[in-house]
Design a protein around this motif. Structure first.
Motif, PDB file in Angstrom:
ATOM      1  N   ILE A 135       0.866  -1.176   0.000  1.00  0.00           N
ATOM      2  CA  ILE A 135       0.000   0.000   0.000  1.00  0.00           C
ATOM      3  C   ILE A 135       0.902   1.224   0.000  1.00  0.00           C
ATOM      4  O   ILE A 135       1.752   1.373   0.875  1.00  0.00           O
ATOM      5  N   ASP A 136       0.704   2.084  -1.012  1.00  0.00           N
ATOM      6  CA  ASP A 136       1.466   3.332  -1.015  1.00  0.00           C
ATOM      7  C   ASP A 136       0.579   4.451  -0.469  1.00  0.00           C
ATOM      8  O   ASP A 136      -0.610   4.255  -0.185  1.00  0.00           O
ATOM      9  N   LYS A 137       1.160   5.624  -0.312  1.00  0.00           N
ATOM     10  CA  LYS A 137       0.429   6.734   0.306  1.00  0.00           C
ATOM     11  C   LYS A 137      -0.802   7.131  -0.508  1.00  0.00           C
ATOM     12  O   LYS A 137      -1.849   7.456   0.049  1.00  0.00           O
ATOM     13  N   GLU A 138      -0.712   7.071  -1.820  1.00  0.00           N
ATOM     14  CA  GLU A 138      -1.854   7.436  -2.660  1.00  0.00           C
ATOM     15  C   GLU A 138      -3.006   6.444  -2.487  1.00  0.00           C
ATOM     16  O   GLU A 138      -4.176   6.836  -2.452  1.00  0.00           O
ATOM     17  N   GLU A 139      -2.684   5.162  -2.368  1.00  0.00           N
ATOM     18  CA  GLU A 139      -3.736   4.159  -2.123  1.00  0.00           C
ATOM     19  C   GLU A 139      -4.404   4.409  -0.775  1.00  0.00           C
ATOM     20  O   GLU A 139      -5.629   4.294  -0.648  1.00  0.00           O
ATOM     21  N   LEU A 140      -3.605   4.744   0.233  1.00  0.00           N
ATOM     22  CA  LEU A 140      -4.161   5.040   1.551  1.00  0.00           C
ATOM     23  C   LEU A 140      -5.098   6.250   1.455  1.00  0.00           C
ATOM     24  O   LEU A 140      -6.196   6.234   2.013  1.00  0.00           O
ATOM     25  N   ARG A 141      -4.678   7.272   0.731  1.00  0.00           N
ATOM     26  CA  ARG A 141      -5.504   8.465   0.553  1.00  0.00           C
ATOM     27  C   ARG A 141      -6.843   8.095  -0.107  1.00  0.00           C
ATOM     28  O   ARG A 141      -7.908   8.523   0.333  1.00  0.00           O
ATOM     29  N   GLU A 142      -6.788   7.276  -1.160  1.00  0.00           N
ATOM     30  CA  GLU A 142      -8.002   6.902  -1.890  1.00  0.00           C
ATOM     31  C   GLU A 142      -8.960   6.096  -1.017  1.00  0.00           C
ATOM     32  O   GLU A 142     -10.176   6.311  -1.058  1.00  0.00           O
ATOM     33  N   VAL A 143      -8.442   5.189  -0.237  1.00  0.00           N
ATOM     34  CA  VAL A 143      -9.305   4.403   0.651  1.00  0.00           C
ATOM     35  C   VAL A 143      -9.927   5.298   1.706  1.00  0.00           C
ATOM     36  O   VAL A 143     -11.119   5.177   2.010  1.00  0.00           O
TER      37      VAL A 143
END
Length: 135
Positions: free
Chosen positions: A98-106
């Motif tokens: 999980i990268d930071k952008e995926e965390l943001r999207e979730v």
């Protein structure tokens, strides 16, 4: 999650290694001593072990018999499976991290709009090896 006969046999051997006095039960002190040498753990003190035993202590003797030990293992496997499933929800591109952008999207999909600082803080807490991804 049911445990196979082969795994049950291995777990019995592990349980016996924890049962240092051969009583058929494991005390908090025995468990704490065993946890020191267990690979992949940071050890647990006697109070933490007593709390863990208390979660499965059906007969109230403050000891853990083999069936109670199995219950703890089965519960741990179930929790691990649930965590793995939740991880997949965060791993949007399916690459195993999980990268930071995926965390943001979730977070956005959950109705949350974390600030960049909040996102950085959440990510740094979860990124144990500081490689820019959570695995």
């Amino acid at each position: 999650m049911p445990i196979s006969d082969a795994v049950r046999k291995e777990l019995l051997e592990t349980f016996k290694s924890f049962d240092t006095d051969g009583s058929g039960t494991v005390s908090a002190a025995e468990l704490a001593k065993s946890m020191i040498d267990l690979p992949g753990t940071d050890g647990m003190d006697e109070a933490q072990c007593a709390e863990l035993i208390g979660l499965a202590d059906n007969d109230g003797d403050k000891q853990m018999n083999f069936e109670e030990f199995l219950r703890i293992v089965e519960d741990g496997l179930e929790i691990s499976t649930q965590i793995a499933e939740e991880f997949k929800n965060f791993d949007v591109n399916g690459d195993g991290s999980i990268d930071k952008e995926e965390l943001r999207e979730v977070m956005k999909s959950l109705g949350e709009e974390p600030t960049e600082a909040e996102l950085d803080e959440m990510f740094s807490e979860a990124d144990a090896d500081n490689d820019g991804s959570i695995t």
